[in-house]
Design a protein around this motif. Structure first.
Motif, PDB file in Angstrom:
ATOM      1  N   PRO A 100      44.726  30.569  30.178  1.00 49.34           N
ATOM      2  CA  PRO A 100      43.671  29.886  30.936  1.00 49.34           C
ATOM      3  C   PRO A 100      43.626  28.389  30.646  1.00 49.34           C
ATOM      4  N   ASP A 101      43.603  27.602  31.732  1.00 47.06           N
ATOM      5  CA  ASP A 101      43.464  26.144  31.652  1.00 47.06           C
ATOM      6  C   ASP A 101      44.588  25.474  30.866  1.00 47.06           C
ATOM      7  N   MET A 102      45.747  26.117  30.812  1.00 43.40           N
ATOM      8  CA  MET A 102      46.906  25.541  30.119  1.00 43.40           C
ATOM      9  C   MET A 102      47.520  24.425  30.969  1.00 43.40           C
ATOM     10  N   PRO A 103      47.703  23.204  30.419  1.00 37.72           N
ATOM     11  CA  PRO A 103      48.373  22.139  31.171  1.00 37.72           C
ATOM     12  C   PRO A 103      49.823  22.530  31.476  1.00 37.72           C
ATOM     13  N   LEU A 104      50.287  22.176  32.661  1.00 38.56           N
ATOM     14  CA  LEU A 104      51.652  22.487  33.070  1.00 38.56           C
ATOM     15  C   LEU A 104      52.522  21.262  32.828  1.00 38.56           C
ATOM     16  N   ARG A 105      53.561  21.433  32.012  1.00 36.40           N
ATOM     17  CA  ARG A 105      54.379  20.303  31.589  1.00 36.40           C
ATOM     18  C   ARG A 105      55.839  20.496  31.989  1.00 36.40           C
ATOM     19  N   ASP A 106      56.548  19.371  32.111  1.00 38.14           N
ATOM     20  CA  ASP A 106      57.978  19.426  32.376  1.00 38.14           C
ATOM     21  C   ASP A 106      58.681  20.242  31.296  1.00 38.14           C
ATOM     22  N   GLY A 107      59.745  20.916  31.706  1.00 49.60           N
ATOM     23  CA  GLY A 107      60.530  21.692  30.758  1.00 49.60           C
ATOM     24  C   GLY A 107      59.930  23.037  30.408  1.00 49.60           C
ATOM     25  N   ASN A 108      58.848  23.414  31.100  1.00 54.43           N
ATOM     26  CA  ASN A 108      58.166  24.667  30.808  1.00 54.43           C
ATOM     27  C   ASN A 108      58.047  25.539  32.056  1.00 54.43           C
ATOM     28  N   ILE A 109      58.223  26.846  31.851  1.00 59.58           N
ATOM     29  CA  ILE A 109      58.115  27.845  32.919  1.00 59.58           C
ATOM     30  C   ILE A 109      57.029  28.826  32.498  1.00 59.58           C
ATOM     31  N   TYR A 110      56.052  29.049  33.374  1.00 65.34           N
ATOM     32  CA  TYR A 110      54.871  29.840  33.029  1.00 65.34           C
ATOM     33  C   TYR A 110      54.845  31.125  33.857  1.00 65.34           C
ATOM     34  N   LEU A 111      54.818  32.265  33.164  1.00 65.50           N
ATOM     35  CA  LEU A 111      54.816  33.570  33.816  1.00 65.50           C
ATOM     36  C   LEU A 111      53.409  34.150  33.807  1.00 65.50           C
ATOM     37  N   ALA A 112      52.963  34.682  34.953  1.00 63.81           N
ATOM     38  CA  ALA A 112      51.649  35.320  35.022  1.00 63.81           C
ATOM     39  C   ALA A 112      51.607  36.510  34.072  1.00 63.81           C
ATOM     40  N   PRO A 113      50.545  36.630  33.259  1.00 65.23           N
ATOM     41  CA  PRO A 113      50.490  37.727  32.289  1.00 65.23           C
ATOM     42  C   PRO A 113      50.155  39.074  32.903  1.00 65.23           C
ATOM     43  N   GLY A 114      49.780  39.113  34.171  1.00 65.87           N
ATOM     44  CA  GLY A 114      49.466  40.396  34.802  1.00 65.87           C
ATOM     45  C   GLY A 114      48.072  40.868  34.444  1.00 65.87           C
ATOM     46  N   GLY A 115      47.797  42.137  34.704  1.00 68.10           N
ATOM     47  CA  GLY A 115      46.481  42.675  34.424  1.00 68.10           C
ATOM     48  C   GLY A 115      45.551  42.507  35.601  1.00 68.10           C
ATOM     49  N   ASP A 116      44.312  42.093  35.333  1.00 72.96           N
ATOM     50  CA  ASP A 116      43.312  41.999  36.398  1.00 72.96           C
ATOM     51  C   ASP A 116      43.015  40.562  36.795  1.00 72.96           C
ATOM     52  N   ARG A 117      43.921  39.623  36.460  1.00 82.40           N
ATOM     53  CA  ARG A 117      43.673  38.213  36.762  1.00 82.40           C
ATOM     54  C   ARG A 117      44.760  37.627  37.650  1.00 82.40           C
ATOM     55  N   HIS A 118      44.329  36.817  38.630  1.00 83.17           N
ATOM     56  CA  HIS A 118      45.256  36.057  39.458  1.00 83.17           C
ATOM     57  C   HIS A 118      45.626  34.759  38.745  1.00 83.17           C
ATOM     58  N   LEU A 119      46.877  34.335  38.891  1.00 81.79           N
ATOM     59  CA  LEU A 119      47.316  33.039  38.389  1.00 81.79           C
ATOM     60  C   LEU A 119      47.302  32.051  39.546  1.00 81.79           C
ATOM     61  N   THR A 120      46.495  31.011  39.425  1.00 86.14           N
ATOM     62  CA  THR A 120      46.461  29.945  40.411  1.00 86.14           C
ATOM     63  C   THR A 120      46.591  28.610  39.694  1.00 86.14           C
ATOM     64  N   ILE A 121      46.691  27.534  40.486  1.00 86.10           N
ATOM     65  CA  ILE A 121      46.910  26.198  39.941  1.00 86.10           C
ATOM     66  C   ILE A 121      45.740  25.301  40.294  1.00 86.10           C
ATOM     67  N   GLY A 122      45.325  24.499  39.325  1.00 89.86           N
ATOM     68  CA  GLY A 122      44.295  23.498  39.559  1.00 89.86           C
ATOM     69  C   GLY A 122      44.810  22.122  39.208  1.00 89.86           C
ATOM     70  N   GLY A 123      43.995  21.099  39.512  1.00 91.41           N
ATOM     71  CA  GLY A 123      44.378  19.734  39.177  1.00 91.41           C
ATOM     72  C   GLY A 123      44.828  18.966  40.391  1.00 91.41           C
ATOM     73  N   SER A 124      45.302  17.742  40.140  1.00 89.00           N
ATOM     74  CA  SER A 124      45.802  16.902  41.231  1.00 89.00           C
ATOM     75  C   SER A 124      47.178  16.374  40.848  1.00 89.00           C
ATOM     76  N   SER A 125      47.242  15.216  40.203  1.00 90.89           N
ATOM     77  CA  SER A 125      48.553  14.719  39.758  1.00 90.89           C
ATOM     78  C   SER A 125      49.012  15.425  38.494  1.00 90.89           C
ATOM     79  N   ALA A 126      48.051  15.898  37.691  1.00 89.04           N
ATOM     80  CA  ALA A 126      48.359  16.696  36.511  1.00 89.04           C
ATOM     81  C   ALA A 126      47.815  18.099  36.749  1.00 89.04           C
ATOM     82  N   TYR A 127      48.682  19.091  36.656  1.00 84.78           N
ATOM     83  CA  TYR A 127      48.294  20.450  37.015  1.00 84.78           C
ATOM     84  C   TYR A 127      48.000  21.296  35.777  1.00 84.78           C
ATOM     85  N   TYR A 128      47.205  22.343  35.983  1.00 81.39           N
ATOM     86  CA  TYR A 128      46.921  23.280  34.907  1.00 81.39           C
ATOM     87  C   TYR A 128      46.826  24.691  35.483  1.00 81.39           C
ATOM     88  N   ALA A 129      47.057  25.685  34.641  1.00 79.86           N
ATOM     89  CA  ALA A 129      47.016  27.090  35.061  1.00 79.86           C
ATOM     90  C   ALA A 129      45.577  27.588  35.068  1.00 79.86           C
TER      91      ALA A 129
END
Length: 342
Positions: free
Chosen positions: A216-245
């Protein structure tokens, strides 16, 4: 009638699986085997539609046997896994080798469930629809120009990927060409949440970038790939020029939690033309409308072609909507993604 072969070294487990499947009108258990050698002979004799395979067996282990099946006689395989941490890791490797899906013998506490509410039967029905086409070998084709351009100055790019049946294997092929400094990449893969950490570790071995579960609310950075953990939560993106999970509970979308559509719609809203969307192999239509939203927002959009899909469901749905600007075989998609992200 779907013809199923059960391979498991436990006589008790063979009996349980047979009992669960024999109650289904459209499923017939044509045989059982206690090890890989027996299973190989029965596969040759009966040519089953689907195989359930215990991968923690004596003699030839299930992983080696699975690799032989997928190389010599590609057949839809449902991996039957134990509840141990080691079992989860092996299951992730099995999915990467081409197993269609995984079925847990027991719950998180390790207790064998007397009733699985038809889950195994439904997995069998989905697996029976899989048609293996040309299986593309994994070979290193890193596009040097694309890798160099991935770190070029300019607006931050975001890569969003959705996949389902056959997706772990496809993701390995796709991510192997991602450079260490790739743009931030987010993935929704339909999978049992219990196996998500092991799948992230398996994918991490396949790429120069770092693969991890989104938090939750993890900043998305270059060189990183983020996998949805599954379960009962949707993975979406927030932010503008700097994004977060963003991980938020919600109802199923297109039948799934997490949903590829949920991810793609959020990317279309916050990243718009600064994003690349990729829809890979999978059953159903999850991700098709989200990919269309990304295309309409100005993002670059790519779908896996039929020849290299395990199941050409989700990409077909997107293509039929006109959502995919590029349709490409899996071993060429990284090249397109990195060039579009530059």
């Amino acid at each position: 009638m779907i013809r199923v072969l059960i391979i498991d070294d436990s006589a008790t487990m063979r009996a349980i699986l047979m009992s669960r499947l024999s109650a289904e009108r459209d499923i017939s258990v044509i045989g059982t085997a206690a090890n890989a050698a027996e299973g190989r002979e029965l596969i040759k004799r009966f040519n089953p539609d689907v195989v359930t395979l215990d991968i923690e067996m004596p003699g030839m282990n299930g992983l080696d046997f699975l690799e032989k099946i997928m190389t010599l006689r590609p057949t839809p395989v449902i991996v039957v896994s134990g509840s141990t941490q080691e079992g989860n890791e092996i299951t992730a490797r099995a999915l990467a080798l081409g197993a269609v899906d995984c079925y847990a013998k027991s719950d998180r506490s390790g207790m064998l469930q007397l009733d699985d509410n038809g889950r195994l039967a439904n997995l069998i029905r989905e697996a029976a629809q899989v048609r293996f086409n040309n299986r593309w070998p994994v070979s290193p084709k890193v596009v040097a120009a694309a890798q160099r351009s991935a770190n070029s100055p300019g607006e931050t790019r975001l890569i969003a990927i959705g996949s389902s049946t056959g997706g772990v294997e496809a993701l390995q092929v796709l991510l192997k060409d991602f450079p260490e400094n790739c743009p931030p990449t987010v993935i929704v893969q339909h999978v049992n949440p219990r196996f998500a950490p092991a799948i992230a570790r398996t994918l991490d071995l396949a790429t120069a970038a770092k693969v991890q579960l989104a938090e939750p609310d993890m900043p998305l950075r270059d060189g990183n790939i983020y996998l949805a953990p599954g379960g009962d939560r949707h993975l979406t993106i927030g932010g503008s020029s700097a994004y977060y999970a963003r991980l938020r509970t919600g109802d199923p979308i297109a039948g799934h939690v997490p949903s590829v559509d949920a991810l793609f719609h959020s990317v279309a809203e916050v990243a718009r033309a600064r994003a690349v969307g990729v829809l890979l192999t999978g059953m159903g239509s999850d991700g098709a409308r989200g990919l269309l939203a990304m295309a309409e927002a100005g993002a670059q959009t790519i779908a896996q072609d039929e020849a290299t899909c395990t199941v050409f469901g989700m990409p077909r749905a997107a293509i039929s909507l006109g959502a995919a600007a590029i349709v490409a075989p899996i071993e060429r998609i990284a090249q397109h993604v990195l060039r579009q992200a530059a």
